[in-house]
Write an enzyme that holds these catalytic residues in place. Structure first.
Site, mmCIF file in Angstrom:
data_model
loop_
_atom_site.group_PDB
_atom_site.id
_atom_site.type_symbol
_atom_site.label_atom_id
_atom_site.label_comp_id
_atom_site.label_asym_id
_atom_site.label_seq_id
_atom_site.Cartn_x
_atom_site.Cartn_y
_atom_site.Cartn_z
ATOM 1 N N ALA A 149 0.788 -1.241 0.000
ATOM 2 C CA ALA A 149 0.000 0.000 0.000
ATOM 3 C C ALA A 149 0.813 1.281 0.000
ATOM 4 C CB ALA A 149 -0.915 0.006 1.233
ATOM 5 N N TYR B 144 9.882 -9.427 -20.869
ATOM 6 C CA TYR B 144 8.806 -9.256 -19.898
ATOM 7 C C TYR B 144 7.771 -10.385 -19.981
ATOM 8 C CZ TYR B 144 5.900 -7.302 -16.372
ATOM 9 O OH TYR B 144 5.202 -7.169 -15.197
HETATM 10 P P1 NAI Z 1 6.059 -0.602 -6.118
HETATM 11 O O1 NAI Z 1 7.471 -1.026 -5.976
HETATM 12 O O2 NAI Z 1 5.761 0.847 -6.280
HETATM 13 O O3 NAI Z 1 5.193 -1.104 -4.852
HETATM 14 C C1 NAI Z 1 5.454 -2.312 -4.216
HETATM 15 C C2 NAI Z 1 4.762 -2.366 -2.873
HETATM 16 O O4 NAI Z 1 4.996 -3.655 -2.295
HETATM 17 C C3 NAI Z 1 5.269 -1.347 -1.845
HETATM 18 O O5 NAI Z 1 4.174 -0.918 -1.052
HETATM 19 C C4 NAI Z 1 6.220 -2.183 -0.973
HETATM 20 O O6 NAI Z 1 6.383 -1.705 0.352
HETATM 21 C C5 NAI Z 1 5.477 -3.492 -0.983
HETATM 22 N N1 NAI Z 1 6.310 -4.643 -0.641
HETATM 23 C C6 NAI Z 1 7.374 -5.155 -1.312
HETATM 24 N N2 NAI Z 1 7.841 -6.255 -0.688
HETATM 25 C C7 NAI Z 1 7.052 -6.445 0.397
HETATM 26 C C8 NAI Z 1 7.014 -7.406 1.435
HETATM 27 N N3 NAI Z 1 7.863 -8.428 1.487
HETATM 28 N N4 NAI Z 1 6.067 -7.263 2.400
HETATM 29 C C9 NAI Z 1 5.185 -6.226 2.381
HETATM 30 N N5 NAI Z 1 5.167 -5.313 1.412
HETATM 31 C C10 NAI Z 1 6.084 -5.418 0.432
HETATM 32 O O7 NAI Z 1 5.474 -1.446 -7.322
HETATM 33 P P2 NAI Z 1 4.328 -1.211 -8.406
HETATM 34 O O8 NAI Z 1 4.976 -0.857 -9.691
HETATM 35 O O9 NAI Z 1 3.226 -0.391 -7.871
HETATM 36 O O10 NAI Z 1 3.816 -2.712 -8.577
HETATM 37 C C11 NAI Z 1 2.676 -3.228 -7.958
HETATM 38 C C12 NAI Z 1 2.082 -4.292 -8.871
HETATM 39 O O11 NAI Z 1 1.677 -3.669 -10.096
HETATM 40 C C13 NAI Z 1 3.065 -5.401 -9.238
HETATM 41 O O12 NAI Z 1 2.374 -6.621 -9.301
HETATM 42 C C14 NAI Z 1 3.515 -4.991 -10.638
HETATM 43 O O13 NAI Z 1 3.958 -6.074 -11.408
HETATM 44 C C15 NAI Z 1 2.213 -4.423 -11.178
HETATM 45 N N6 NAI Z 1 2.353 -3.566 -12.364
HETATM 46 C C16 NAI Z 1 3.327 -2.596 -12.442
HETATM 47 C C17 NAI Z 1 3.464 -1.854 -13.604
HETATM 48 C C18 NAI Z 1 4.514 -0.793 -13.732
HETATM 49 O O14 NAI Z 1 4.782 -0.365 -14.847
HETATM 50 N N7 NAI Z 1 5.095 -0.314 -12.664
HETATM 51 C C19 NAI Z 1 2.552 -2.039 -14.755
HETATM 52 C C20 NAI Z 1 1.509 -3.007 -14.514
HETATM 53 C C21 NAI Z 1 1.446 -3.764 -13.366
#
Ligand code: NAI
Ligand code: NA
Length: 396
Positions: A48, A234
């Site tokens: 979050a 990817y």
């Molecule tokens: P992000 O890196 O901004 O957010 C990741 C979140 O996961 C953070 O809140 C972090 O604290 C939390 N986190 C990581 N390891 C953790 C753990 N062991 N325990 C608790 N919390 C943990 O990543 P983003 O880009 O928002 O990715 C979220 C999802 O969206 C992923 O599944 C990603 O593949 C997907 N996604 C991302 C895209 C992009 O271009 N960034 C595009 C489409 C989907």
């Protein structure tokens, strides 16, 4: 202290508390400007604190007045050393939620562990009773498996053959060729273990077993597809195998929720600059060209615009949720528009160190990257002393 960006490779070592707070405020203002969403009222967001998960929490809270519990893994500040951006984002979110009279509490720890799951379930039991929406938005390089004790590491590699293509170092603007060796079988298994659907299913099973899911509860996890340009590394690479697994898990979860009329969805989101995506070779070049085109067409979106559209125009319209032939929600529809993809593919061929400043949006990429860490926000005085020791009692 005065805090400036300090880069090491693809990460920034510092983050700015006031800039992170500004980012959260901007997102809240955006959600308020778009009007009420008739959505879930008790929401759990796993992952979050940054990216799509943070935007999901903000959208639920400020679009639908939802009570939210956030789970994330972030570094709190210590004297003289700033915390991680996700920590400051969450502190700012909780302050804004509390000002607005909205329930918000967070648990900072490893979401893959039994302990953090139990702590979260206990909090739901004592404070909210039952949850009606669970957003699953983890992006992590590692997972310590709670049953086997194995530490799995995910990798971003092609499968079967070496992949060679262009990439850009977005700090220097240098376009070069990058080659990535194919993965091993073990790499695939490990990446699926980290980024596939097993942990998502474990969360939902645990919530269901304790009767913490409301009638008709739904859960949404995020996925990505992207263009043929990035396919080898990817969607057809190790991470793509994990996303296939995640998408298949949605159907299993839906089956397991039949008795309460619940449903699991995967939403395919747009490529965006986040901490996770900046580390993937080739993707930054693709994103910088994509941004250029989407901005020119007036269809560019960031995390908050994407998630606002997901909630308002997909999840909570009052009608059946539209999905593609594989049952996925698509909010990558504008990214994947044929005219957009054709233009990106044409620019891709032209991209060199010399041409990129002209044909790509490197400036936008860099700004978004610095924004992730709370830098380069309008309205923040970066020359002033920042108070890095932000205190929030609702994060445990
Ligand atoms: P992000 O890196 O901004 O957010 C990741 C979140 O996961 C953070 O809140 C972090 O604290 C939390 N986190 C990581 N390891 C953790 C753990 N062991 N325990 C608790 N919390 C943990 O990543 P983003 O880009 O928002 O990715 C979220 C999802 O969206 C992923 O599944 C990603 O593949 C997907 N996604 C991302 C895209 C992009 O271009 N960034 C595009 C489409 C989907
Ligand atoms: Na997230």
């Amino acid at each position: 202290m005065i805090i400036e960006p300090r880069m090491r490779g693809f990460i920034c070592l510092t983050s700015h508390p006031d800039g992170c707070a500004q980012s959260v405020k901007n997102q809240i203002e955006y959600i308020k400007s778009k009007g009420d969403i008739n959505g879930a009222k008790k929401v759990l967001v796993i992952g979050a604190s940054t990216g799509f998960g943070l935007s999901s929490r903000i959208t639920a809270a400020f679009g639908s007045n939802a009570a939210t519990i956030g789970v994330f893994f972030e570094k709190p500040p210590t004297v003289g050393r700033p915390g991680s951006p996700g920590w400051y984002n969450s502190a700012a979110f909780e302050n804004e939620a509390s000002k607005a009279g909205l329930y918000a509490k967070s648990i900072n720890g490893d979401a893959f562990s039994n302990e953090i799951k139990k702590q979260t379930l206990d909090l739901i039991k004592s404070d909210l009773g039952q949850i009606d929406l669970i957003i699953y938005s983890l992006a992590s390089p590692v997972r310590l498996h709670p049953v086997t004790g194995v530490l799995h590491r995910s990798v971003l590699k092609p499968i079967g053959q070496k992949f060679t293509n262009k990439t850009v170092d977005f700090h220097t603007g240098i376009v070069s060729e990058v080659s990535i060796e194919p993965c091993t079988e073990e790499d695939i298994t490990n990446t699926i273990a980290v980024m596939g659907g097993e942990d998502w299913a474990m969360w939902i099973d645990a919530l269901k077993a304790e009767n913490l899911l409301a009638e008709g509860a739904s859960t949404v996890a995020y996925s990505y597809i992207g263009p043929s340009l990035t396919e080898a590394v990817y969607r057809k690479g190790t991470i793509g195998q994990a996303k296939d697994h995640l998408e298949a898990t949605a159907f299993e979860i839906t089956d397991s929720l039949k008795s309460i009329g619940g449903k699991a969805f995967v939403s395919v989101n747009k490529a965006l600059v986040t901490q996770a995506s900046s580390a993937i070779p080739v993707i930054p070049l693709y994103i910088s060209l994509l941004y250029k085109i989407m901005k020119e067409e007036g269809i560019h979106e960031g995390c908050i615009e994407q998630i606002q559209r997901l909630f308002q125009e997909r999840l909570y319209t009052g009608n059946e949720i539209p999905t593609d032939e594989k049952g996925r929600i698509r909010i990558d529809d504008w990214e994947m528009r044929p005219d957009v993809q054709e233009k990106v593919a044409a620019l891709w061929k032209l991209a060199t160190t010399e041409t990129l400043p002209e044909i790509g949006d490197l400036i936008g990429y860099k700004k978004d990257f610095l924004n992730l860490f709370g830098f380069e926000f309008e309205g923040v005085d970066y020359a002033a002393e920042a108070n890095e020791m932000v205190a929030v009692s609702s994060i445990v």
